[in-house]
Design a protein around this motif. Structure first.
Motif, short mmCIF file in Angstrom:
data_model
loop_
_atom_site.label_atom_id
_atom_site.label_comp_id
_atom_site.label_asym_id
_atom_site.label_seq_id
_atom_site.Cartn_x
_atom_site.Cartn_y
_atom_site.Cartn_z
N SER A 76 47.26 39.95 25.37
CA SER A 76 45.94 39.41 25.74
C SER A 76 45.79 39.40 27.26
CB SER A 76 45.78 38.00 25.19
OG SER A 76 46.76 37.13 25.72
N ALA A 77 44.54 39.43 27.69
CA ALA A 77 44.25 39.43 29.13
C ALA A 77 44.65 38.09 29.74
CB ALA A 77 42.76 39.67 29.35
N PRO A 78 45.26 38.11 30.92
CA PRO A 78 45.60 36.83 31.58
C PRO A 78 44.34 36.05 31.92
CG PRO A 78 45.94 38.69 33.07
CD PRO A 78 45.65 39.27 31.73
N LYS A 79 44.42 34.76 31.72
CA LYS A 79 43.28 33.88 32.00
C LYS A 79 43.41 33.33 33.42
CE LYS A 79 42.41 32.49 27.21
NZ LYS A 79 43.16 33.63 26.64
N ILE A 80 42.44 33.69 34.26
CA ILE A 80 42.46 33.30 35.67
C ILE A 80 41.26 32.41 35.97
CG2 ILE A 80 42.48 34.10 38.05
CD1 ILE A 80 44.93 34.97 36.37
N THR A 81 41.49 31.32 36.66
CA THR A 81 40.40 30.50 37.18
C THR A 81 40.25 30.77 38.66
OG1 THR A 81 40.62 28.73 35.54
CG2 THR A 81 39.59 28.15 37.64
N VAL A 82 39.05 31.15 39.08
CA VAL A 82 38.72 31.23 40.50
C VAL A 82 38.12 29.88 40.87
CG1 VAL A 82 37.25 32.33 42.23
CG2 VAL A 82 38.37 33.72 40.47
N LEU A 83 38.74 29.21 41.83
CA LEU A 83 38.33 27.86 42.18
C LEU A 83 36.95 27.87 42.83
CD1 LEU A 83 39.24 24.90 42.21
CD2 LEU A 83 40.20 25.31 44.48
N ASP A 84 36.02 27.17 42.24
CA ASP A 84 34.63 27.10 42.70
C ASP A 84 34.41 25.75 43.38
OD1 ASP A 84 31.97 27.52 43.13
OD2 ASP A 84 31.36 27.12 41.06
N TYR A 85 34.49 25.75 44.71
CA TYR A 85 34.36 24.48 45.43
C TYR A 85 33.35 24.56 46.57
CZ TYR A 85 37.39 26.75 48.88
OH TYR A 85 37.91 27.61 49.80
N GLY A 86 32.55 25.63 46.58
CA GLY A 86 31.53 25.77 47.61
C GLY A 86 31.83 26.84 48.63
N SER A 87 32.98 27.50 48.51
CA SER A 87 33.31 28.59 49.42
C SER A 87 32.45 29.80 49.09
CB SER A 87 34.79 28.96 49.30
OG SER A 87 35.09 30.09 50.09
N GLY A 88 32.12 30.59 50.10
CA GLY A 88 31.33 31.79 49.87
C GLY A 88 32.15 32.91 49.27
N ASN A 89 31.47 33.93 48.80
CA ASN A 89 32.09 35.18 48.38
C ASN A 89 32.97 35.08 47.13
OD1 ASN A 89 32.18 37.96 48.98
ND2 ASN A 89 34.27 37.76 49.71
N VAL A 90 32.75 34.07 46.31
CA VAL A 90 33.60 33.94 45.13
C VAL A 90 33.27 34.99 44.07
CG1 VAL A 90 34.12 31.51 45.42
CG2 VAL A 90 32.05 32.17 44.20
N ARG A 91 32.05 35.46 44.03
CA ARG A 91 31.66 36.43 43.00
C ARG A 91 32.43 37.73 43.15
NH1 ARG A 91 29.60 33.82 38.70
NH2 ARG A 91 28.19 32.18 39.42
N SER A 92 32.68 38.15 44.38
CA SER A 92 33.42 39.39 44.57
C SER A 92 34.86 39.24 44.09
CB SER A 92 33.40 39.82 46.04
OG SER A 92 33.97 38.84 46.87
N ALA A 93 35.43 38.04 44.25
CA ALA A 93 36.78 37.79 43.74
C ALA A 93 36.79 37.83 42.21
CB ALA A 93 37.29 36.44 44.25
N VAL A 94 35.76 37.25 41.60
CA VAL A 94 35.65 37.28 40.14
C VAL A 94 35.57 38.71 39.64
CG1 VAL A 94 34.16 36.70 38.18
CG2 VAL A 94 34.63 34.98 39.94
N ARG A 95 34.71 39.50 40.26
CA ARG A 95 34.53 40.89 39.84
C ARG A 95 35.81 41.70 40.02
NH1 ARG A 95 29.46 40.22 42.42
NH2 ARG A 95 30.26 41.24 44.29
N ALA A 96 36.52 41.46 41.13
CA ALA A 96 37.75 42.21 41.40
C ALA A 96 38.81 41.90 40.36
CB ALA A 96 38.26 41.88 42.80
N LEU A 97 38.93 40.64 39.97
CA LEU A 97 39.91 40.26 38.95
C LEU A 97 39.52 40.82 37.58
CD1 LEU A 97 40.59 36.63 40.12
CD2 LEU A 97 42.34 38.40 39.87
#
Length: 213
Positions: free
Chosen positions: A3-24
């Motif tokens: 199964s695919a590894p389950k990753i949480t990208v921490l959402d705390y108000g930092s910019g540019n999180v969507r690109s990290a989500v897409r890359a993962l």
């Protein structure tokens, strides 16, 4: 089929999180963008992004109680990957405009303005990973994308305790040497942005996912 590894990208108000989500997602992870404690604690891996000033990121992390949950993961040996200021806040302190702000203190060192004529350090640069690096396996000679004005320029890890395995430190140069990545068991971080580093960054993220077990 694994199964695919389950990753949480921490959402705390930092910019540019969507690109990290897409890359993962691109490298095969199942990604949740959240700061809820159950998502942070239960994920196979936690990615902590960071954009902007050290003090502001620390304040944002405190507001969502993320420092406690990151600390819980580290104490339990659960994988965490910090990016950019997400690397910097893992050190003891950051100094900006003469003002010192305490960091998480996972590693010794001070985040200071880079000793370079041109700041910010923006663009592609090489890295000098140590032998045996798992993050940089197969991509030791690649270039990665940096955007930062501050960094850790000295490493003073205490190796007097023989039972401790010292972290692996990767260096880069811009007006002087600075730390561009640290691998410390389950706790890893990069000063550069793998999500903006093309194929090399994607392979680094794959390498990280392979360490999750």
């Amino acid at each position: 089929m694994k199964s695919a590894p389950k990753i949480t990208v921490l959402d705390y108000g930092s910019g540019n999180v969507r690109s990290a989500v897409r890359a993962l997602e691109h490298v095969g992870a199942e990604v949740t963008l959240s700061h809820a404690s159950e998502d942070v604690l239960n994920a196979d891996g936690l990615l902590v992004p960071g954009v902007g000033a050290f003090a502001a990121v620390m304040e944002q992390l405190k507001k969502v109680d993320a420092l406690r949950w990151i600390g819980r993961r580290v104490a339990g040996g659960r994988p965490v990957l910090g990016i950019c200021v997400g690397l910097q806040v893992l050190f003891e302190e950051g100094v900006e405009h003469g003002v010192s702000t305490p960091g998480m203190g996972e590693w010794p060192g001070t985040v200071e303005r880079l000793a370079a004529e041109v700041v910010p350090h923006m663009g592609w640069n090489t890295v000098e990973p140590p032998e045996g690096s798992r993050l940089f396996a197969g991509i030791e000679d690649e270039r990665f994308y940096f955007v930062h004005s501050y960094g850790v320029q000295r490493w003073d890890f205490d190796v007097s305790q023989p039972a401790m395995t010292p972290p692996q430190v990767t260096w880069s140069e811009h007006g002087g040497r600075f730390i561009s990545a640290v691998e410390n068991g389950p706790l890893c971080a990069t000063q550069f942005h793998p999500e903006k580093s093309g194929d090399a960054g994607a392979e680094l993220l794959r390498n990280w996912l392979r360490t999750l077990g």
